[in-house]
Write a protein that holds these residues in place. Structure first.
Motif, PDB file in Angstrom:
ATOM      1  N   SER A 203     -63.824 -10.081  44.957  1.00  0.00           N
ATOM      2  CA  SER A 203     -64.831 -11.126  45.181  1.00  0.00           C
ATOM      3  C   SER A 203     -66.301 -10.842  45.138  1.00  0.00           C
ATOM      4  O   SER A 203     -66.987 -11.739  44.760  1.00  0.00           O
ATOM      5  N   LYS A 204     -66.649  -9.644  45.235  1.00  0.00           N
ATOM      6  CA  LYS A 204     -67.848  -9.297  45.175  1.00  0.00           C
ATOM      7  C   LYS A 204     -68.318  -9.459  43.697  1.00  0.00           C
ATOM      8  O   LYS A 204     -69.521  -9.664  43.103  1.00  0.00           O
ATOM      9  N   ILE A 205     -67.352  -8.853  42.635  1.00  0.00           N
ATOM     10  CA  ILE A 205     -67.419  -8.924  41.476  1.00  0.00           C
ATOM     11  C   ILE A 205     -67.777 -10.400  40.986  1.00  0.00           C
ATOM     12  O   ILE A 205     -68.286 -10.565  40.238  1.00  0.00           O
ATOM     13  N   SER A 206     -66.925 -11.409  41.467  1.00  0.00           N
ATOM     14  CA  SER A 206     -66.815 -12.656  41.146  1.00  0.00           C
ATOM     15  C   SER A 206     -68.200 -13.352  41.567  1.00  0.00           C
ATOM     16  O   SER A 206     -68.631 -14.324  40.781  1.00  0.00           O
ATOM     17  N   GLN A 207     -68.698 -12.815  42.636  1.00  0.00           N
ATOM     18  CA  GLN A 207     -70.046 -13.395  43.036  1.00  0.00           C
ATOM     19  C   GLN A 207     -71.143 -12.679  42.381  1.00  0.00           C
ATOM     20  O   GLN A 207     -72.468 -12.664  42.847  1.00  0.00           O
ATOM     21  N   GLU A 208     -70.894 -11.808  41.554  1.00  0.00           N
ATOM     22  CA  GLU A 208     -71.872 -10.953  40.782  1.00  0.00           C
ATOM     23  C   GLU A 208     -72.885 -10.214  41.594  1.00  0.00           C
ATOM     24  O   GLU A 208     -73.938  -9.746  41.472  1.00  0.00           O
ATOM     25  N   GLN A 209     -72.084  -9.524  42.840  1.00  0.00           N
ATOM     26  CA  GLN A 209     -72.611  -8.512  43.456  1.00  0.00           C
ATOM     27  C   GLN A 209     -72.201  -7.027  43.186  1.00  0.00           C
ATOM     28  O   GLN A 209     -71.094  -6.893  42.337  1.00  0.00           O
ATOM     29  N   ILE A 210     -72.940  -6.198  43.559  1.00  0.00           N
ATOM     30  CA  ILE A 210     -72.391  -4.823  43.331  1.00  0.00           C
ATOM     31  C   ILE A 210     -71.136  -4.165  44.284  1.00  0.00           C
ATOM     32  O   ILE A 210     -71.133  -4.571  45.420  1.00  0.00           O
ATOM     33  N   SER A 211     -70.408  -4.000  43.424  1.00  0.00           N
ATOM     34  CA  SER A 211     -68.954  -3.576  44.192  1.00  0.00           C
ATOM     35  C   SER A 211     -68.775  -1.906  44.382  1.00  0.00           C
ATOM     36  O   SER A 211     -69.073  -1.406  43.141  1.00  0.00           O
ATOM     37  N   LYS A 212     -68.672  -1.367  45.410  1.00  0.00           N
ATOM     38  CA  LYS A 212     -68.553   0.060  45.254  1.00  0.00           C
ATOM     39  C   LYS A 212     -66.893   0.628  45.608  1.00  0.00           C
ATOM     40  O   LYS A 212     -66.506  -0.353  46.415  1.00  0.00           O
ATOM     41  N   LEU A 213     -66.819   1.799  45.246  1.00  0.00           N
ATOM     42  CA  LEU A 213     -65.504   2.272  45.418  1.00  0.00           C
ATOM     43  C   LEU A 213     -65.636   3.780  45.767  1.00  0.00           C
ATOM     44  O   LEU A 213     -66.608   4.356  45.423  1.00  0.00           O
ATOM     45  N   LYS A 214     -64.618   4.379  46.399  1.00  0.00           N
ATOM     46  CA  LYS A 214     -64.837   5.712  46.955  1.00  0.00           C
ATOM     47  C   LYS A 214     -63.869   6.718  46.034  1.00  0.00           C
ATOM     48  O   LYS A 214     -62.819   6.214  45.995  1.00  0.00           O
ATOM     49  N   ILE A 215     -64.304   7.776  45.611  1.00  0.00           N
ATOM     50  CA  ILE A 215     -63.716   8.642  44.761  1.00  0.00           C
ATOM     51  C   ILE A 215     -63.692   9.992  45.286  1.00  0.00           C
ATOM     52  O   ILE A 215     -64.942  10.528  45.469  1.00  0.00           O
ATOM     53  N   THR A 216     -62.602  10.599  45.236  1.00  0.00           N
ATOM     54  CA  THR A 216     -62.788  11.973  45.868  1.00  0.00           C
ATOM     55  C   THR A 216     -62.098  13.052  44.771  1.00  0.00           C
ATOM     56  O   THR A 216     -60.930  12.737  44.361  1.00  0.00           O
ATOM     57  N   TYR A 217     -62.763  13.939  44.392  1.00  0.00           N
ATOM     58  CA  TYR A 217     -62.402  14.971  43.473  1.00  0.00           C
ATOM     59  C   TYR A 217     -62.794  16.403  43.931  1.00  0.00           C
ATOM     60  O   TYR A 217     -63.532  16.429  44.734  1.00  0.00           O
TER      61      TYR A 217
END
Length: 393
Positions: free
Chosen positions: A107-121
């Motif tokens: 939904s954020k992508i479609s609204q041209e907002q910044i989308s965050k995701l969490k990556i653990t390595y």
């Protein structure tokens, strides 16, 4: 070389080559160690990297069944694994990486907002870091796809995002560049190490070893003068050191020709004759320096074991400048480096490997090595002339 000195040299060489341990330690081990060592390490590393790239075990928590999650899961090298505690599984090595995609990602992508995701390595694991690099490249690929969609909606050419398009030309052929880099890093270091350690066994045996066996006194009672004996032993040690250095060089060349060697792709690399001659001259000269120095220390020692104790710190001291020059860029070596013991030898070899033949650097390096040879021989002569040293038991 006078007749007496030649007789002593022949005698010492016969004694050395009669001993099977000399052939094993001085020739076979340096010859076989590099191909075996770098071959095994190269295969192990290639296998590990291949496994890390082709079968990436990750956990994906994607509550919103996002487009990005589906994009990641569609990749053939991604192996999705269920995990109750992703962070702990990443830390223990069960997972290469864990990813959490929020429910509102699309939904954020479609609204041209910044989308965050969490990556653990795991930044202490080579496999996990490789996996992160691959996942990061997938994120960039997906981001470019999203940007293209947004620009297409506005009727904007996506080429506006890449105003500069470089046309890459390499100074060296692609299949040779990496090989030359690896050779310039490894070859000078190993040649210097073997120039230091090559004459060590022979020097220990011809000095302290003869003392311990009681064969030095009969040799001194012959018509041969001490100086002739010294020179005979010195040249015998030098010959042994050169053979060891050459054996190690051949071993390194064999290692470089292996398909999965740690050296990488070096099969397309060929060294011109002037480079080989210069490298050989430097290696022989350094061998002569340490051969004389090690003989002097061996003569001073009471026994074979004591000589080994005295020579061990010498080896460590020699390694310090050798390793300090390990990462030097062959094309940006300062002139001051050619005035530092051993660093100058490594620097000259590095320059020769990339095709640089600076007459000033060559003269300075060999001038200093000449000084080291003279000083080492004078030190050995001093030790050989002292009765309390010769008969020190």
């Amino acid at each position: 070389m006078n007749k007496t000195m030649l007789i002593v040299l022949k005698k010492e060489l016969k004694d050395m080559f009669r001993d099977k341990k000399t052939l094993l330690v001085g020739i076979l081990i340096p010859l076989l160690m590099m191909p075996v060592l770098f071959g095994v390490m190269g295969k192990s590393m290639n296998k590990s990297m291949k496994s890390a790239k082709e079968n990436i075990k990750i956990s994906v928590k994607d509550e919103g069944n996002s487009g990005f999650g589906q994009f990641i899961m569609s990749k053939e090298n991604i192996n999705a694994v269920e995990s109750e505690n992703p962070e702990e599984d990443v830390k223990s090595g069960k997972l290469a990486l864990a990813m959490e995609i929020p429910k509102d990602f699309d939904s954020k992508i479609s609204q041209e907002q910044i989308s965050k995701l969490k990556i653990t390595y795991d930044n202490s694991s080579q496999g996990s870091m490789t996996a992160f690099g691959i996942i990061n490249s997938y994120m960039e690929e997906y981001s470019k796809y999203i940007i293209k969609e947004r620009l297409d909606k506005r009727g904007i050419d996506t080429g506006i995002l890449s105003p500069i398009v470089p046309e890459i030309h390499t100074a060296v052929k692609d299949n040779e560049g990496q090989g030359i880099l690896m050779i310039s890093l490894m070859l000078p270091l190993f040649l210097i190490i073997y120039s230091v350690t090559g004459p060590m066994a022979a020097a220990t045996d011809l000095g302290a070893g003869e003392k311990e066996r009681g064969t030095l006194e009969p040799l001194l009672s012959t018509k041969a003068g001490r100086l002739s004996i010294l020179w005979g032993k010195f040249w015998a040690i030098t010959v042994m050191g050169i053979i060891t250095a050459l054996a190690s060089l051949v071993g390194i060349i064999i290692a470089m020709r292996q398909n999965e060697s740690l050296f990488g792709s070096t099969s397309g690399v060929s060294l011109p004759i002037q480079t080989i001659v210069l490298i050989a001259a430097v290696s022989i000269s350094v061998t002569m320096v340490f051969g004389a120095l090690e003989l002097a220390i061996s003569i001073y020692a009471r026994s074979f074991k004591e000589a080994q104790t005295y020579l061990s710190p010498l080896m460590i001291i020699a390694f310090i400048p050798a390793y300090s020059a390990y990462m030097m860029d062959a094309k940006n070596i300062s002139s001051a480096s050619f005035n530092i013991p051993l660093v100058n030898a490594i620097s000259l070899i590095k320059e020769a490997l990339v095709g640089i033949y600076n007459p000033v650097h060559i003269v300075i390096t060999f001038a200093w090595i000449g000084v080291y040879i003279v000083m080492s021989i004078l030190f050995a002569r001093y030790m050989f002339s002292r009765e309390e040293v010769i008969f020190r038991t």
